[in-house]
Design a protein around this motif. Structure first.
Motif, mmCIF file in Angstrom:
data_model
loop_
_atom_site.group_PDB
_atom_site.id
_atom_site.type_symbol
_atom_site.label_atom_id
_atom_site.label_comp_id
_atom_site.label_asym_id
_atom_site.label_seq_id
_atom_site.Cartn_x
_atom_site.Cartn_y
_atom_site.Cartn_z
ATOM 1 N N HIS A 10 0.868 -1.178 0.000
ATOM 2 C CA HIS A 10 0.000 0.000 0.000
ATOM 3 C C HIS A 10 0.903 1.225 0.000
ATOM 4 C CE1 HIS A 10 -2.996 2.943 1.053
ATOM 5 N NE2 HIS A 10 -2.476 3.135 2.250
ATOM 6 N N HIS A 11 0.766 2.056 -1.019
ATOM 7 C CA HIS A 11 1.574 3.270 -1.121
ATOM 8 C C HIS A 11 0.655 4.472 -1.236
ATOM 9 C CE1 HIS A 11 5.331 1.052 -1.773
ATOM 10 N NE2 HIS A 11 4.568 0.208 -2.444
ATOM 11 N N ASP A 21 -2.471 10.135 -4.626
ATOM 12 C CA ASP A 21 -2.410 8.896 -5.398
ATOM 13 C C ASP A 21 -2.173 7.746 -4.431
ATOM 14 O OD1 ASP A 21 -2.653 9.974 -8.056
ATOM 15 O OD2 ASP A 21 -0.595 10.712 -7.853
ATOM 16 N N THR A 23 -2.091 3.290 -3.903
ATOM 17 C CA THR A 23 -2.094 1.934 -4.432
ATOM 18 C C THR A 23 -2.518 1.012 -3.300
ATOM 19 O OG1 THR A 23 0.191 1.444 -3.847
ATOM 20 C CG2 THR A 23 -0.187 2.464 -6.000
ATOM 21 N N THR A 40 -7.967 -0.644 2.345
ATOM 22 C CA THR A 40 -6.690 -0.848 1.668
ATOM 23 C C THR A 40 -6.135 -2.211 2.050
ATOM 24 O OG1 THR A 40 -5.201 0.011 3.378
ATOM 25 C CG2 THR A 40 -6.259 1.640 1.922
ATOM 26 N N GLU A 61 -6.661 -2.948 -10.335
ATOM 27 C CA GLU A 61 -5.232 -2.702 -10.137
ATOM 28 C C GLU A 61 -4.946 -2.128 -8.749
ATOM 29 O OE1 GLU A 61 -3.538 -0.445 -13.337
ATOM 30 O OE2 GLU A 61 -4.709 -1.519 -14.831
ATOM 31 N N GLY A 62 -5.997 -1.801 -7.988
ATOM 32 C CA GLY A 62 -5.823 -1.240 -6.653
ATOM 33 C C GLY A 62 -5.405 0.213 -6.640
ATOM 34 N N LEU A 63 -5.729 0.951 -7.708
ATOM 35 C CA LEU A 63 -5.289 2.339 -7.843
ATOM 36 C C LEU A 63 -6.434 3.315 -7.605
ATOM 37 C CD1 LEU A 63 -3.189 1.974 -11.113
ATOM 38 C CD2 LEU A 63 -2.369 1.887 -8.757
ATOM 39 N N SER A 65 -6.923 7.814 -7.404
ATOM 40 C CA SER A 65 -6.408 9.184 -7.357
ATOM 41 C C SER A 65 -7.551 10.087 -6.929
ATOM 42 C CB SER A 65 -5.898 9.646 -8.729
ATOM 43 O OG SER A 65 -4.776 8.897 -9.108
#
Length: 94
Positions: A10-11, A21, A23, A40, A61-63, A65
């Protein structure tokens, strides 16, 4: 093929408190212009601010924004003071 033992990732990257943003997002549980509740890979995350909206989302994709003015980020640890049903849904239905 499913990879076993793959570490969870997780970022989070924020630019000038205006663009966030992320992830490792598995679910957007709820959102409005002042609060996002996310699941998350590493737990629940609450994002608060003003004029928040989704710029890009790909749960496959786990994205995610988010644009707007971010005022706070808070991770909710599993089992911490939320055992009495006052977790995410308890807050939403007060």
């Amino acid at each position: 093929m499913v990879e076993h033992g793959k570490p969870k990732q997780h970022h989070l990257s924020m630019q000038n408190r205006k663009l966030l943003d992320l992830t490792g997002v598995s679910n957007v549980e709820s959102f409005d212009s002042e609060e996002f509740l996310l699941q998350t890979e590493l737990g629940h995350l609450t994002i608060r601010g003003h004029n928040l909206h989704i710029k890009n989302l790909s749960l496959e994709e786990g994205l995610l924004s988010i644009e707007g003015t971010v005022s706070s980020l808070q991770y909710l640890d599993p089992g911490s003071q939320n055992k009495n049903g006052k977790g995410l849904f308890g807050k939403m239905f007060r």
